[in-house]
Design a protein around this motif. Structure first.
Motif, PDB file in Angstrom:
ATOM      1  N   GLY A 664      59.873  42.835  16.111  1.00 20.47           N
ATOM      2  CA  GLY A 664      60.831  43.418  15.624  1.00 20.47           C
ATOM      3  C   GLY A 664      62.103  42.889  16.299  1.00 20.47           C
ATOM      4  O   GLY A 664      62.802  41.531  15.842  1.00 20.47           O
ATOM      5  N   GLN A 665      62.920  43.205  16.951  1.00 22.94           N
ATOM      6  CA  GLN A 665      64.023  43.050  17.814  1.00 22.94           C
ATOM      7  C   GLN A 665      63.837  42.366  19.225  1.00 22.94           C
ATOM      8  O   GLN A 665      64.782  42.458  20.198  1.00 22.94           O
ATOM      9  CB  GLN A 665      65.376  44.093  18.012  1.00 22.94           C
ATOM     10  CG  GLN A 665      65.686  44.349  16.457  1.00 22.94           C
ATOM     11  CD  GLN A 665      66.976  45.286  16.811  1.00 22.94           C
ATOM     12  OE1 GLN A 665      67.397  45.618  17.686  1.00 22.94           O
ATOM     13  NE2 GLN A 665      67.552  45.593  15.589  1.00 22.94           N
ATOM     14  N   LYS A 666      62.603  42.014  19.370  1.00 26.47           N
ATOM     15  CA  LYS A 666      62.090  41.564  20.856  1.00 26.47           C
ATOM     16  C   LYS A 666      61.377  40.118  20.449  1.00 26.47           C
ATOM     17  O   LYS A 666      60.736  39.827  19.395  1.00 26.47           O
ATOM     18  CB  LYS A 666      61.093  42.554  21.431  1.00 26.47           C
ATOM     19  CG  LYS A 666      61.787  43.991  21.681  1.00 26.47           C
ATOM     20  CD  LYS A 666      60.834  44.946  22.455  1.00 26.47           C
ATOM     21  CE  LYS A 666      59.845  45.369  21.523  1.00 26.47           C
ATOM     22  NZ  LYS A 666      58.722  46.347  21.805  1.00 26.47           N
ATOM     23  N   VAL A 667      61.279  39.343  21.473  1.00 25.20           N
ATOM     24  CA  VAL A 667      60.565  38.345  21.699  1.00 25.20           C
ATOM     25  C   VAL A 667      59.662  38.575  22.683  1.00 25.20           C
ATOM     26  O   VAL A 667      59.973  38.759  23.747  1.00 25.20           O
ATOM     27  CB  VAL A 667      61.540  36.726  21.750  1.00 25.20           C
ATOM     28  CG1 VAL A 667      60.655  35.697  21.984  1.00 25.20           C
ATOM     29  CG2 VAL A 667      62.214  36.670  20.816  1.00 25.20           C
ATOM     30  N   LEU A 668      58.266  38.189  22.474  1.00 27.58           N
ATOM     31  CA  LEU A 668      57.224  38.134  23.482  1.00 27.58           C
ATOM     32  C   LEU A 668      56.922  36.967  23.867  1.00 27.58           C
ATOM     33  O   LEU A 668      56.660  35.940  23.089  1.00 27.58           O
ATOM     34  CB  LEU A 668      56.155  38.925  22.908  1.00 27.58           C
ATOM     35  CG  LEU A 668      56.030  40.298  22.514  1.00 27.58           C
ATOM     36  CD1 LEU A 668      54.771  41.059  21.919  1.00 27.58           C
ATOM     37  CD2 LEU A 668      56.746  41.383  23.261  1.00 27.58           C
ATOM     38  N   VAL A 669      57.057  36.502  25.126  1.00 27.44           N
ATOM     39  CA  VAL A 669      56.884  35.279  25.817  1.00 27.44           C
ATOM     40  C   VAL A 669      55.764  35.432  26.701  1.00 27.44           C
ATOM     41  O   VAL A 669      55.552  36.128  27.840  1.00 27.44           O
ATOM     42  CB  VAL A 669      58.137  34.548  26.604  1.00 27.44           C
ATOM     43  CG1 VAL A 669      57.693  33.378  27.020  1.00 27.44           C
ATOM     44  CG2 VAL A 669      59.339  34.620  25.773  1.00 27.44           C
ATOM     45  N   THR A 670      54.729  34.593  26.446  1.00 32.25           N
ATOM     46  CA  THR A 670      53.405  34.396  27.394  1.00 32.25           C
ATOM     47  C   THR A 670      53.470  33.007  28.043  1.00 32.25           C
ATOM     48  O   THR A 670      53.427  32.126  27.400  1.00 32.25           O
ATOM     49  CB  THR A 670      52.286  34.818  26.664  1.00 32.25           C
ATOM     50  OG1 THR A 670      52.089  35.935  26.146  1.00 32.25           O
ATOM     51  CG2 THR A 670      51.063  34.472  27.498  1.00 32.25           C
ATOM     52  N   LEU A 671      53.533  33.005  29.307  1.00 28.61           N
ATOM     53  CA  LEU A 671      53.374  31.963  29.846  1.00 28.61           C
ATOM     54  C   LEU A 671      52.196  32.078  31.173  1.00 28.61           C
ATOM     55  O   LEU A 671      52.308  33.119  31.971  1.00 28.61           O
ATOM     56  CB  LEU A 671      54.778  31.451  30.938  1.00 28.61           C
ATOM     57  CG  LEU A 671      56.069  31.130  29.871  1.00 28.61           C
ATOM     58  CD1 LEU A 671      57.162  30.828  30.831  1.00 28.61           C
ATOM     59  CD2 LEU A 671      55.388  29.860  28.901  1.00 28.61           C
ATOM     60  N   CYS A 672      51.376  31.381  31.220  1.00 30.76           N
ATOM     61  CA  CYS A 672      49.975  31.637  32.165  1.00 30.76           C
ATOM     62  C   CYS A 672      50.113  31.401  33.407  1.00 30.76           C
ATOM     63  O   CYS A 672      48.998  31.579  33.999  1.00 30.76           O
ATOM     64  CB  CYS A 672      48.930  30.883  31.286  1.00 30.76           C
ATOM     65  SG  CYS A 672      48.746  31.313  29.514  1.00 30.76           S
ATOM     66  N   ARG A 673      51.168  30.727  33.779  1.00 26.67           N
ATOM     67  CA  ARG A 673      51.247  30.219  35.273  1.00 26.67           C
ATOM     68  C   ARG A 673      52.554  30.457  35.599  1.00 26.67           C
ATOM     69  O   ARG A 673      53.628  30.539  35.055  1.00 26.67           O
ATOM     70  CB  ARG A 673      50.918  28.848  35.588  1.00 26.67           C
ATOM     71  CG  ARG A 673      49.598  28.590  35.069  1.00 26.67           C
ATOM     72  CD  ARG A 673      49.546  27.107  35.434  1.00 26.67           C
ATOM     73  NE  ARG A 673      50.326  26.152  34.571  1.00 26.67           N
ATOM     74  CZ  ARG A 673      50.201  26.046  33.309  1.00 26.67           C
ATOM     75  NH1 ARG A 673      49.030  26.361  32.645  1.00 26.67           N
ATOM     76  NH2 ARG A 673      51.063  25.243  32.556  1.00 26.67           N
ATOM     77  N   PRO A 674      52.842  30.929  36.963  1.00 27.63           N
ATOM     78  CA  PRO A 674      54.195  31.053  37.567  1.00 27.63           C
ATOM     79  C   PRO A 674      54.896  29.830  37.874  1.00 27.63           C
ATOM     80  O   PRO A 674      54.272  28.762  37.860  1.00 27.63           O
ATOM     81  CB  PRO A 674      54.125  31.763  38.805  1.00 27.63           C
ATOM     82  CG  PRO A 674      52.613  31.386  39.305  1.00 27.63           C
ATOM     83  CD  PRO A 674      51.832  31.360  37.807  1.00 27.63           C
ATOM     84  N   CYS A 675      56.029  29.661  37.661  1.00 30.27           N
ATOM     85  CA  CYS A 675      57.113  28.621  38.032  1.00 30.27           C
ATOM     86  C   CYS A 675      56.858  27.566  36.878  1.00 30.27           C
ATOM     87  O   CYS A 675      56.312  26.550  37.127  1.00 30.27           O
ATOM     88  CB  CYS A 675      56.720  28.150  39.134  1.00 30.27           C
ATOM     89  SG  CYS A 675      58.125  27.039  39.998  1.00 30.27           S
ATOM     90  N   THR A 676      57.103  28.087  35.596  1.00 29.87           N
ATOM     91  CA  THR A 676      57.001  27.190  34.514  1.00 29.87           C
ATOM     92  C   THR A 676      58.224  27.642  33.650  1.00 29.87           C
ATOM     93  O   THR A 676      58.808  28.732  33.857  1.00 29.87           O
ATOM     94  CB  THR A 676      55.581  26.971  33.887  1.00 29.87           C
ATOM     95  OG1 THR A 676      55.795  25.735  32.778  1.00 29.87           O
ATOM     96  CG2 THR A 676      55.487  28.224  33.145  1.00 29.87           C
ATOM     97  N   ALA A 677      58.502  26.987  32.449  1.00 32.09           N
ATOM     98  CA  ALA A 677      59.564  27.477  31.739  1.00 32.09           C
ATOM     99  C   ALA A 677      59.235  26.885  30.336  1.00 32.09           C
ATOM    100  O   ALA A 677      58.458  26.003  29.888  1.00 32.09           O
ATOM    101  CB  ALA A 677      60.976  27.003  32.303  1.00 32.09           C
ATOM    102  N   VAL A 678      60.033  27.590  29.254  1.00 32.71           N
ATOM    103  CA  VAL A 678      60.116  26.859  28.069  1.00 32.71           C
ATOM    104  C   VAL A 678      61.513  26.920  27.273  1.00 32.71           C
ATOM    105  O   VAL A 678      62.332  28.017  27.897  1.00 32.71           O
ATOM    106  CB  VAL A 678      59.093  27.794  26.859  1.00 32.71           C
ATOM    107  CG1 VAL A 678      57.714  27.321  27.328  1.00 32.71           C
ATOM    108  CG2 VAL A 678      59.281  29.151  27.037  1.00 32.71           C
ATOM    109  N   VAL A 679      61.754  26.353  26.323  1.00 29.89           N
ATOM    110  CA  VAL A 679      62.824  26.517  25.526  1.00 29.89           C
ATOM    111  C   VAL A 679      62.462  27.013  24.122  1.00 29.89           C
ATOM    112  O   VAL A 679      61.490  26.478  23.466  1.00 29.89           O
ATOM    113  CB  VAL A 679      63.599  25.231  25.399  1.00 29.89           C
ATOM    114  CG1 VAL A 679      64.946  25.353  24.401  1.00 29.89           C
ATOM    115  CG2 VAL A 679      64.448  24.716  26.510  1.00 29.89           C
TER     116      VAL A 679
END
Length: 684
Positions: A664-679
């Motif tokens: 909908g008006q949200k993006v769900l972001v899954t990152l499996c480890r702490p201290c990481t990032a994505v664009v």
């Protein structure tokens, strides 16, 4: 009562001229508010305090009640169109002074730029102690209790902890009036030559009841102040450059002489993001730029987590080769190139070390050219080390002086750019590096705090500092006129002069000196509140032993702004090198969009304490986001957006075990480890 209406671009500005010719700024809002003023309720459009004044107010430390503020009456006004928008010039006068209040509007932007000119029209000298650049009373319009309807937003700033915004109720800042006026004020101020050493020269207030947010910036590279308090049960906002009370500034005007305050700008919006978006558009109108910088080239700098000021020809040659291979377009030789040993307190002659460069510095710069990059160099033109051979032979009027002694801070003297000989000495250094080495990039640093000013040739120490501030900006403009192809980076121990006096001239701003990529992520996430992304230079500096996640965070920190690459590039293995190069290649694909993007914060005003951080940039039908998972927390996080999302994808890194999903008006972001990032890129 005569009311003048100058509303435009969703910016309501109304001015009342009373029967006795007093002038009141009645409305500054996104809506046409009607303030409930009694005959005693009035708000001076300019606050001016003169030496020998008789303040007609129980003012404590507040900048209120100056007698000139009461005696100045309406004389005339002029409202006309110019090339950037509409301009209002409103002139007030009494028997001693004439004050012209300038309000510049901008086409299609909800921003007002303001400043004040004061002229001595009498027959005797007058002394200025305080002159507002902007003054408005009535920011707290509404019926709810004050702490329920008002928020004061303060951008704390510090070395390696920049753009650290916090929201406060007035009560949390100690303001809680219990009678018809308060002696307490909320003051945010800077004294000295680092304009942003404790706070950005910015601020904002939110009126939650009226859904009105005002954000401001003070465009000055020295001392400044803003304050919020009350007059007759109404809150006011006053913005200024230096004044006597906080900054030891005093200016004497002889008959016929004039003084112009520093300029300030205010944006209007419904909320923080809305006001920031308008301020971003305005900053692009005034930002320093040239054809070369407009290309947003990738810059490699050999300092941070790389050579750290210990540059030599032997160390540099393999780094130059690797920097060119990874895609850098400029290569900047940072501090230390001029000293055989310790370089900190010997700055000033700007002659290359023959020990560091046995074949000459030109030979190294020729290697940079032959590798397909444009060379740059680090200079600190406003200081001279106490152990520089030149220092002992120069007269005192080259330097800041207080109580008869040269000012020394951290092993350096502060040069006084009001002196034409100083400006020539500094320009000669620029001429040499451009002529002899083919430099196309100047990193101009500044690493001391010179304090409240200089006593030489000035009515006050603060006036001496203000004169130097203006002269230095004038010198920077001379460089741009003489060498229009050169890119100029403003660095002051990172961001300690991150202000739009500097950035209206310089092309780039070093956002921080922070050496830890994790803390740098927090700074980067908030940086676009202070500087437009195409001017925000963010270090990416992976170490040789960096993991994939560490490299990714490093690169995400800068991908949507300006990439300042460094680190232990000579120690990266093939996989590490490829991961950095992937980011550089992506940046080059999307960089044309950066000067058109509008920053916003889907999670609200950026906070250092957030476990998940997000900065976002709006384009026509696209939103690009940098998302960081910083600490131990849940693997999936929800990012709310204000429009339906058609599609979403990860742009970097390509080999990512995380996932993104439109909901909908949200993006769900899954990152499996702490201290990481994505664009991420979302299509609307």
């Amino acid at each position: 009562m005569n009311t003048l209406d100058f509303s435009q671009n969703g910016f309501y500005l109304q001015i009342d001229i009373a029967d006795d010719k007093r002038v009141v700024l009645r409305t500054l809002s996104k809506s046409p508010l009607v303030h409930k003023r009694s005959k005693h309720n009035w708000g001076p459009i300019a606050e001016i305090h003169l030496c020998g004044d008789n303040p007609n107010d129980h003012h404590m430390s507040k900048h209120t009640g100056g007698s000139a503020t009461f005696t100045l009456k309406y004389k005339s006004h002029k409202y006309y169109e110019n090339e950037i928008g509409n301009k209002l010039e409103l002139t007030l006068a009494d028997e001693k002074i004439e004050a012209c209040v300038h309000y510049q509007f901008y086409k299609d932007i909800s921003v007002l730029r303001a400043w004040t000119d004061v002229t001595n029209i009498g027959s005797l000298p007058i002394g200025l102690e305080y002159v507002s650049s902007f003054s408005y009373i009535g920011i707290d319009e509404g019926d709810l209790p004050l702490d329920e309807r008002m928020r004061i937003l303060i951008p704390h700033n510090a070395w390696c902890r920049e753009a650290n915004w916090h929201s406060y109720t007035p009560g949390e800042l100690g303001y809680a009036p219990m009678t018809y006026f308060s002696g307490k004020r909320i003051l945010v101020s800077n004294t000295g030559s680092w304009s942003a050493k404790e706070y950005l020269p910015m601020g904002a207030y939110q009126n939650l009841e009226s859904e009105n947010t005002v954000m401001w910036q003070i465009e000055h590279n020295g001392s400044w102040a803003w304050e919020i308090s009350d007059i007759d049960r109404m809150l006011y906002l006053k913005l200024s450059g230096p004044n006597e009370q906080e900054h030891d500034w005093y200016k004497e005007l002889k008959p016929g002489e004039s003084f112009e305050t520093v300029k300030v700008a205010l944006s209007l919006g419904r909320d923080f993001n809305d006001a920031l978006g308008e301020l971003t558009k305005y900053r692009r109108q005034i930002a320093g730029n040239n054809r070369e910088n407009a290309k947003l080239p990738v810059i490699f700098n050999d300092y941070m987590n790389c050579l750290m000021g210990d540059t030599t020809e032997e160390k540099s040659l393999p780094i130059i080769e690797r920097a060119a291979k990874i895609g850098a377009e400029y290569y900047c030789v940072d501090a230390g190139w001029y000293a055989d040993g310790t370089w900190w307190d010997s700055v000033g002659e700007w002659k290359p070390s023959s020990w560091r460069f046995p074949n000459g510095l030109k030979s190294l710069f020729d290697k940079i050219h032959s590798a397909g990059m444009i060379p740059g160099i680090w200079l600190e033109p406003e200081v001279m080390g106490i152990n520089c051979p030149l220092a002992k032979d120069l007269p005192d009027d080259w330097f800041f002086v207080r109580h008869g002694k040269r000012i020394i801070d951290h092993g350096r003297y502060q040069l006084d750019f009001r002196n034409p000989a100083v400006r020539k000495y500094a320009m000669d250094a620029i001429d040499r590096v451009v002529r002899d080495y083919g430099v196309g990039y100047l990193k101009l640093d500044y690493n001391i705090e010179a304090g409240r000013g200089t006593e030489l040739y000035a009515d006050s120490m603060g006036e001496g500092l203000l004169g130097h501030n203006k002269a230095y900006l004038g010198w920077l403009k001379e460089i741009k006129e003489k060498y229009p192809h050169i890119i100029i980076e403003n660095c002051s121990s990172g961001s300690l002069r991150m202000d739009y006096a500097q950035l209206s001239v310089c092309h780039l701003q070093s956002v921080s000196d922070q050496e830890d990529y994790r803390y740098n992520a927090k700074i980067s996430a908030a940086a676009s509140t202070a500087v437009i992304p195409e001017q925000g230079a963010v270090w990416s500096y992976p170490l040789a032993q960096a993991s994939d996640d560490e490299i990714v965070v490093n690169m995400v920190n800068s991908l949507l702004k300006r990439v300042h690459l460094s680190g232990e590039i000579q120690g990266w293995d093939e996989k590490q090198f490829a991961l950095v190069k992937e980011a550089i290649d992506l940046h080059k694909k999307i960089r044309d969009d950066i000067p058109k993007s509008i920053p916003f914060y889907p999670l609200g005003m950026p906070q250092y304490s957030q476990k998940w951080m997000c900065e976002a940039y709006k384009l026509d039908n696209t939103i690009r986001m940098a998302v960081w998972r910083m600490d131990e927390s849940k693997d999936t996080f929800e990012i709310p957006l204000d429009r339906e999302i058609k599609d979403v994808k990860i742009l970097y890194p390509s080999d990512c075990d995380g996932q993104v999903k439109a909901d909908g008006q949200k993006v769900l972001v899954t990152l499996c480890r702490p201290c990481t990032a994505v664009v991420i890129e979302a299509t609307l």
